[in-house]
Design a protein around this motif. Structure first.
Motif, mmCIF file in Angstrom:
data_model
loop_
_atom_site.group_PDB
_atom_site.id
_atom_site.type_symbol
_atom_site.label_atom_id
_atom_site.label_comp_id
_atom_site.label_asym_id
_atom_site.label_seq_id
_atom_site.Cartn_x
_atom_site.Cartn_y
_atom_site.Cartn_z
ATOM 1 N N PRO A 5 0.840 -1.257 -0.118
ATOM 2 C CA PRO A 5 0.189 -0.027 0.221
ATOM 3 C C PRO A 5 1.010 1.141 -0.017
ATOM 4 O O PRO A 5 2.107 1.107 0.458
ATOM 5 C CB PRO A 5 -0.804 -0.118 1.159
ATOM 6 C CG PRO A 5 -0.085 -0.980 2.154
ATOM 7 C CD PRO A 5 0.602 -2.070 1.114
ATOM 8 N N THR A 6 0.252 2.370 -0.424
ATOM 9 C CA THR A 6 0.959 3.814 -0.683
ATOM 10 C C THR A 6 0.594 4.703 0.360
ATOM 11 O O THR A 6 -0.809 4.599 0.759
ATOM 12 C CB THR A 6 0.990 4.298 -2.049
ATOM 13 O OG1 THR A 6 1.386 3.344 -2.973
ATOM 14 C CG2 THR A 6 1.603 5.792 -2.424
ATOM 15 N N HIS A 28 4.814 0.177 3.692
ATOM 16 C CA HIS A 28 4.153 1.024 2.953
ATOM 17 C C HIS A 28 5.231 1.533 1.838
ATOM 18 O O HIS A 28 6.222 1.726 2.093
ATOM 19 C CB HIS A 28 3.601 2.233 3.492
ATOM 20 C CG HIS A 28 2.300 1.903 4.151
ATOM 21 N ND1 HIS A 28 2.401 1.328 5.318
ATOM 22 C CD2 HIS A 28 1.059 2.071 3.872
ATOM 23 C CE1 HIS A 28 1.072 1.077 5.938
ATOM 24 N NE2 HIS A 28 0.279 1.539 4.937
ATOM 25 N N ASP A 74 -3.386 4.790 -0.202
ATOM 26 C CA ASP A 74 -4.060 4.225 0.648
ATOM 27 C C ASP A 74 -4.092 4.807 1.960
ATOM 28 O O ASP A 74 -4.969 4.640 2.659
ATOM 29 C CB ASP A 74 -3.272 2.777 1.057
ATOM 30 C CG ASP A 74 -3.171 1.761 -0.295
ATOM 31 O OD1 ASP A 74 -4.218 0.935 -0.318
ATOM 32 O OD2 ASP A 74 -2.487 2.133 -1.178
ATOM 33 N N GLN A 117 -9.197 8.329 -4.937
ATOM 34 C CA GLN A 117 -8.107 7.371 -4.748
ATOM 35 C C GLN A 117 -8.170 6.572 -3.456
ATOM 36 O O GLN A 117 -8.449 5.405 -3.180
ATOM 37 C CB GLN A 117 -6.776 7.965 -4.941
ATOM 38 C CG GLN A 117 -6.331 8.391 -6.156
ATOM 39 C CD GLN A 117 -6.764 9.909 -6.546
ATOM 40 O OE1 GLN A 117 -7.635 10.433 -5.895
ATOM 41 N NE2 GLN A 117 -5.749 10.771 -7.223
ATOM 42 N N LEU A 118 -8.606 7.413 -2.460
ATOM 43 C CA LEU A 118 -8.706 6.809 -1.161
ATOM 44 C C LEU A 118 -10.041 6.101 -0.660
ATOM 45 O O LEU A 118 -10.053 5.283 -0.314
ATOM 46 C CB LEU A 118 -8.715 8.014 0.167
ATOM 47 C CG LEU A 118 -7.391 8.679 0.256
ATOM 48 C CD1 LEU A 118 -7.550 9.893 0.867
ATOM 49 C CD2 LEU A 118 -6.509 7.675 0.880
ATOM 50 N N THR A 121 -9.386 2.518 -2.329
ATOM 51 C CA THR A 121 -8.997 1.644 -1.667
ATOM 52 C C THR A 121 -9.384 1.330 0.031
ATOM 53 O O THR A 121 -8.668 0.851 0.761
ATOM 54 C CB THR A 121 -7.573 1.922 -1.489
ATOM 55 O OG1 THR A 121 -7.470 3.370 -0.745
ATOM 56 C CG2 THR A 121 -6.671 2.124 -2.763
ATOM 57 N N ASN A 122 -10.540 2.178 0.373
ATOM 58 C CA ASN A 122 -10.861 2.186 1.672
ATOM 59 C C ASN A 122 -9.918 2.801 2.653
ATOM 60 O O ASN A 122 -9.459 2.273 3.579
ATOM 61 C CB ASN A 122 -11.448 0.777 2.002
ATOM 62 C CG ASN A 122 -12.874 0.368 1.540
ATOM 63 O OD1 ASN A 122 -13.517 1.108 1.136
ATOM 64 N ND2 ASN A 122 -12.838 -1.022 1.381
ATOM 65 N N GLY A 123 -9.211 3.802 1.986
ATOM 66 C CA GLY A 123 -8.273 4.290 2.824
ATOM 67 C C GLY A 123 -8.398 5.073 3.932
ATOM 68 O O GLY A 123 -9.509 5.035 4.552
ATOM 69 N N GLN A 124 -7.170 5.661 4.414
ATOM 70 C CA GLN A 124 -7.390 6.260 5.659
ATOM 71 C C GLN A 124 -6.739 7.725 5.430
ATOM 72 O O GLN A 124 -5.741 7.942 4.826
ATOM 73 C CB GLN A 124 -6.358 5.541 6.701
ATOM 74 C CG GLN A 124 -7.052 4.223 7.076
ATOM 75 C CD GLN A 124 -6.123 3.499 8.083
ATOM 76 O OE1 GLN A 124 -5.292 2.751 7.553
ATOM 77 N NE2 GLN A 124 -6.128 3.731 9.326
ATOM 78 N N GLU A 215 -9.873 -3.389 9.646
ATOM 79 C CA GLU A 215 -10.675 -2.362 8.744
ATOM 80 C C GLU A 215 -12.399 -2.061 9.342
ATOM 81 O O GLU A 215 -12.865 -1.221 8.948
ATOM 82 C CB GLU A 215 -11.052 -3.513 7.620
ATOM 83 C CG GLU A 215 -11.636 -2.570 6.486
ATOM 84 C CD GLU A 215 -11.832 -3.533 5.334
ATOM 85 O OE1 GLU A 215 -12.800 -3.251 4.254
ATOM 86 O OE2 GLU A 215 -11.265 -4.659 5.130
#
Length: 229
Positions: A5-6, A28, A74, A117-118, A121-124, A215
């Protein structure tokens, strides 16, 4: 970059931002945010997998340009910030504008630009706030105002983005052994005692806790204070 993940970290060239980058390096791919491209290139070369993210956070066109270069993301960590000190009656309108530009407006703009983008990816989103986002202190009116506003931004963003799977965490450090803390002590005419302050790595550990939450869980807020006063 590899398939890890990035994470994009603003203010990554020193202090808390750099400590966060070091903490997340093992898990990451990193985008190191800052204004000095040469410094970021040299710094990126010291990491396993990192690239510069060069942008002047006070320039909305530059932020937009830089954000367009990010294909996937991510984790977004907002660590860049500035602080102006002095009594309210000595603060100019321009000083208020300049600090809000970096501490709030740039955060809101970059986050908005990267929401697609977030969401994918279900990002934070992790906001490095401050103890001054929970309290106030004389001679810190502008900084406190930006951090209270950042806290409100994070709280609203968290609720708006829950249906989209984005988790939002606010980290509120107390006094940290950074260049900013040196400036504060110098302003107050005191003697600098590093043992009284948090290490940047301690704040990075708090970010790790938020990023590693499973998650179904969101770490809404973490307050970190020095053990000694």
């Amino acid at each position: 970059m590899t398939s890890l993940p990035t994470a994009l970290i603003t203010g990554a060239s020193r202090g808390i931002g750099l400590a966060i980058a070091r903490e997340l390096e093992a898990t990451h791919n990193l985008l190191l945010g800052g204004r000095d491209e040469q410094r970021l290139k040299e710094l990126a070369a010291t990491f396993r997998s990192a690239e510069p993210f060069t942008a002047d956070m006070s320039d909305d066109e530059d932020v937009e340009r830089a954000a367009k270069q990010i294909a996937g993301l991510d984790v977004l960590v907002h660590s860049a910030g500035v602080a102006t000190r002095g009594p309210i009656d000595q603060m100019s309108r321009q000083q208020w504008r300049d600090e809000f530009e970096v501490n709030l407006f740039a955060v809101a703009q970059l986050t908005t630009l990267l929401l697609p983008q977030l969401r994918a990816t279900n990002g934070q989103v992790v906001l490095i706030n401050s103890g001054f986002g929970l309290m106030t202190l004389p001679d810190n009116s502008i900084y406190c105002a930006t951090k209270w506003a950042l806290r409100a931004f994070g709280d609203v963003l968290r609720e708006e983005e829950r249906p989209n799977g984005i988790r939002v965490s606010s980290i509120h450090p107390g006094k940290v052994d950074t260049d900013m803390q040196h400036d504060i002590v110098e302003y107050n005419g005191g003697e600098y005692q590093p043992e009284l302050y948090l290490k940047p790595e301690s704040i990075a550990k708090a970010v790790r806790l938020a990023v590693d939450a499973t998650e179904e869980a969101t770490v809404d807020m973490i307050s970190v204070r020095p053990t000694r006063k």
